[in-house]
Design a protein around this motif. Sequence first.
Motif, PDB file in Angstrom:
ATOM      1  N   ALA A  28      50.829  27.432   7.819  1.00  0.00           N
ATOM      2  CA  ALA A  28      49.687  27.087   8.667  1.00  0.00           C
ATOM      3  C   ALA A  28      49.414  28.180   9.689  1.00  0.00           C
TER       4      ALA A  28
ATOM      5  N   THR B 164      44.583  32.654   6.585  1.00  0.00           N
ATOM      6  CA  THR B 164      45.313  31.432   6.226  1.00  0.00           C
ATOM      7  C   THR B 164      44.296  30.516   5.561  1.00  0.00           C
TER       8      THR B 164
ATOM      9  N   ARG C 248      53.602  25.585   2.642  1.00  0.00           N
ATOM     10  CA  ARG C 248      52.417  25.755   3.466  1.00  0.00           C
ATOM     11  C   ARG C 248      52.742  26.696   4.631  1.00  0.00           C
TER      12      ARG C 248
ATOM     13  N   ASP D  23      47.238  27.645   3.748  1.00  0.00           N
ATOM     14  CA  ASP D  23      47.167  26.784   4.924  1.00  0.00           C
ATOM     15  C   ASP D  23      46.514  25.468   4.500  1.00  0.00           C
TER      16      ASP D  23
ATOM     17  N   GLN E 293      53.075  16.068   9.469  1.00  0.00           N
ATOM     18  CA  GLN E 293      52.937  17.390   8.860  1.00  0.00           C
ATOM     19  C   GLN E 293      53.741  17.480   7.569  1.00  0.00           C
TER      20      GLN E 293
ATOM     21  N   ASN F 248      42.455  27.548   3.553  1.00  0.00           N
ATOM     22  CA  ASN F 248      42.474  26.095   3.345  1.00  0.00           C
ATOM     23  C   ASN F 248      41.411  25.699   2.326  1.00  0.00           C
TER      24      ASN F 248
END
Length: 237
Positions: free
Chosen positions: A75, A27, A73, A55, A195, A29
């Motif tokens: 996560a 994931t 997204r 993510d 979020q 980022n």
Amino acid sequence: MDPVTLEEAVGKIFSLLQKGGSHQILTLNPEFLFRAQKERDLLEIAWRASLVTADGVGILWAARQLGFSLPERVAGIDLMVALCRRAAAEGLRVYFLGGRPGVAEEAAQKLLQRFPSLKVAGTQHGYFTPAEEPEVLERVRRASPHFLFVGLGSPRQERWIDRHKEELGVPILMGVGGSFDVLSGRVKRAPLWWQKMGLEWLWRLINEPRRLGRMTSLPRFAWRVWRSRKGKSGGVG
């Protein structure tokens, strides 16, 4: 990057499970991707991963800037919970490795409250020494889980999975960062509206000021994306 929704990611992972072999799920980022520009082994790990999800809103933003479409997204913590939900329904075994002593076990107990049929093959804290690592690996092998969730912090967890996935023989291995802390209740996750607004990173920074140093990579990541968009050197790989 794999342009998948959460539901699609779960479906693809279970297809990998049926396919056989050991598969790393990443994931991704912005912090990981930014580091990968200089630490090239991280970029190679991402290339070798069987599934790479977005993510972080920074990844979604970067994709838009560079002309790519990512649906949403995905996560790590949300993907982990979704996989545990389906694993419980199908009678598959999961293993939790990482966090401070007791945290992985607490996270497993919380998930068992949500999914009583979940088969927890084992738990292991992440504070083992290099000398203790062979025994940790052997315990995982003996437990023979279908899913191994590793919370050693990024990018240590991704390197650890990449290094050991073949010898462990676990079908699905995924780094989950601080998810055990959240699932155990020791750390509170951002409210849902934070979020949805893409501000979970800010919530974490407010509640964990020690993350400030790590967050400095975000503006530098945005600068790299902007330069890449303008056709200059220093793209995001």
